[in-house]
Design a protein around this motif. Structure first.
Motif, PDB file in Angstrom:
ATOM      1  N   ILE A  37       8.715   5.152  -3.033  1.00 52.20           N
ATOM      2  CA  ILE A  37       9.615   5.290  -4.189  1.00 52.20           C
ATOM      3  C   ILE A  37       9.600   6.726  -4.701  1.00 52.20           C
ATOM      4  CG2 ILE A  37       9.907   4.633  -6.611  1.00 52.20           C
ATOM      5  CD1 ILE A  37       8.882   1.799  -5.758  1.00 52.20           C
ATOM      6  N   ARG A  38       8.423   7.276  -4.830  1.00 56.55           N
ATOM      7  CA  ARG A  38       8.305   8.623  -5.376  1.00 56.55           C
ATOM      8  C   ARG A  38       8.869   9.682  -4.437  1.00 56.55           C
ATOM      9  NH1 ARG A  38       2.198   7.688  -7.883  1.00 56.55           N
ATOM     10  NH2 ARG A  38       2.907   6.636  -9.793  1.00 56.55           N
ATOM     11  N   GLY A  47       0.769  -1.226   0.000  1.00 60.99           N
ATOM     12  CA  GLY A  47       0.000   0.000   0.000  1.00 60.99           C
ATOM     13  C   GLY A  47       0.806   1.286   0.000  1.00 60.99           C
ATOM     14  N   ASN A  48       2.062   1.231   0.466  1.00 60.07           N
ATOM     15  CA  ASN A  48       2.841   2.481   0.561  1.00 60.07           C
ATOM     16  C   ASN A  48       4.103   2.502  -0.296  1.00 60.07           C
ATOM     17  OD1 ASN A  48       4.853   1.050   1.927  1.00 60.07           O
ATOM     18  ND2 ASN A  48       4.397   1.914   3.932  1.00 60.07           N
ATOM     19  N   ILE A  94       3.017 -10.749  -1.426  1.00 60.77           N
ATOM     20  CA  ILE A  94       4.225 -10.706  -2.263  1.00 60.77           C
ATOM     21  C   ILE A  94       3.858 -10.275  -3.685  1.00 60.77           C
ATOM     22  CG2 ILE A  94       6.019 -12.106  -3.367  1.00 60.77           C
ATOM     23  CD1 ILE A  94       6.170 -13.763  -0.803  1.00 60.77           C
ATOM     24  N   ALA A  95       2.817 -10.900  -4.229  1.00 67.90           N
ATOM     25  CA  ALA A  95       2.387 -10.565  -5.583  1.00 67.90           C
ATOM     26  C   ALA A  95       1.953  -9.112  -5.683  1.00 67.90           C
ATOM     27  CB  ALA A  95       1.249 -11.501  -6.005  1.00 67.90           C
ATOM     28  N   ALA A  96       1.230  -8.631  -4.660  1.00 69.87           N
ATOM     29  CA  ALA A  96       0.744  -7.257  -4.684  1.00 69.87           C
ATOM     30  C   ALA A  96       1.885  -6.257  -4.572  1.00 69.87           C
ATOM     31  CB  ALA A  96      -0.264  -7.041  -3.548  1.00 69.87           C
ATOM     32  N   PHE A  97       2.862  -6.575  -3.742  1.00 71.05           N
ATOM     33  CA  PHE A  97       4.018  -5.683  -3.577  1.00 71.05           C
ATOM     34  C   PHE A  97       4.791  -5.568  -4.878  1.00 71.05           C
ATOM     35  CE2 PHE A  97       8.371  -4.651  -2.502  1.00 71.05           C
ATOM     36  CZ  PHE A  97       8.241  -3.644  -1.555  1.00 71.05           C
ATOM     37  N   LEU A  98       5.047  -6.694  -5.512  1.00 69.05           N
ATOM     38  CA  LEU A  98       5.813  -6.673  -6.753  1.00 69.05           C
ATOM     39  C   LEU A  98       5.024  -6.018  -7.889  1.00 69.05           C
ATOM     40  CD1 LEU A  98       7.444 -10.194  -6.408  1.00 69.05           C
ATOM     41  CD2 LEU A  98       8.594  -7.977  -6.225  1.00 69.05           C
TER      42      LEU A  98
END
Length: 212
Positions: A176-177, A170-171, A202-206
């Motif tokens: 990154i930005r 979610g963050n 894991i899938a959502a993060f990537l």
């Protein structure tokens, strides 16, 4: 330029597969007994054997002695050492000389003084890991804590670096930005319980990192 992502603290074949399938560039294995993510070298060797060549296996150690690191490397074809304790710049340089592998040095960040400390490792480490500073009585990493990403937003680094600390699906885009990171590292942020990786997280993060 795409964002690199490291999934750390993997302990099962299913979690390794999820990291690889999702496009992780690095996967981390923890060799630190107090951690709920700790693995033996033998268990890690079985997991690393499942990796495609393009995914880099990383050994996380905390102020480990030479004998302990030698035992890990004897069993596991590690390609990057992660020094996640209080290793000095001299110790980082020694690790590189002794084991002939690149070294990533983790530095806990809570304020400007810690950012200055991280710069001291640029001449010896191959990569930096800018993590949230650990609580005095906590583990050195994997605590789910974040730091003020603005502290590093305008820094210029002589080495590639990963952002870590409290990252989640979610963050991570905001992180990154805000920080300018081109590589991120997650452990507790993709877990359902300490040391238990959640394949969907894991899938959502990537997927989130790939969207930047």
């Amino acid at each position: 330029m795409s964002i690199q992502a490291k999934i750390c603290g993997l302990r099962t074949a299913e979690a390794v597969q999820a990291a690889v399938k999702g496009g992780a560039s690095h996967v981390g294995f923890v060799f630190y007994p107090p951690s709920p993510r700790h693995l033996t070298p033998e268990a890690a060797a079985d997991l690393v054997a499942r990796l495609p060549r393009e995914v880099v296996p990383v050994a996380l150690t905390v102020d480990a002695g030479d004998a302990a690191i030698e035992a890990i490397l004897k069993a596991v074809p590690i390609r990057l050492l992660q020094a996640h304790g209080k290793e000095s710049p001299a110790r980082v340089a020694e690790l590189k000389r002794r084991f002939g592998l690149p070294v990533m040095k983790a530095v806990g960040i809570a304020g400007p003084a810690d950012v200055n400390l991280a710069h001291e490792y640029e001449t010896v480490a191959d990569l930096l890991l800018l993590d949230a500073k650990a609580p005095k009585k906590g583990l050195p990493g994997g605590n789910g804590l974040a730091f003020d990403w603005g502290l590093i937003a305008h820094e210029r680094w002589a080495r590639p670096w990963f952002l870590a600390g409290g990252l989640t699906p979610g963050n991570v885009v905001e992180a990154i930005r805000t920080s300018g990171a081109r590589a991120v590292d997650v452990s507790s942020g993709v877990e359902s319980a300490p040391g238990v990786k959640d394949l969907d997280l894991i899938a959502a993060f990537l997927a989130a990192t790939a969207s930047v």
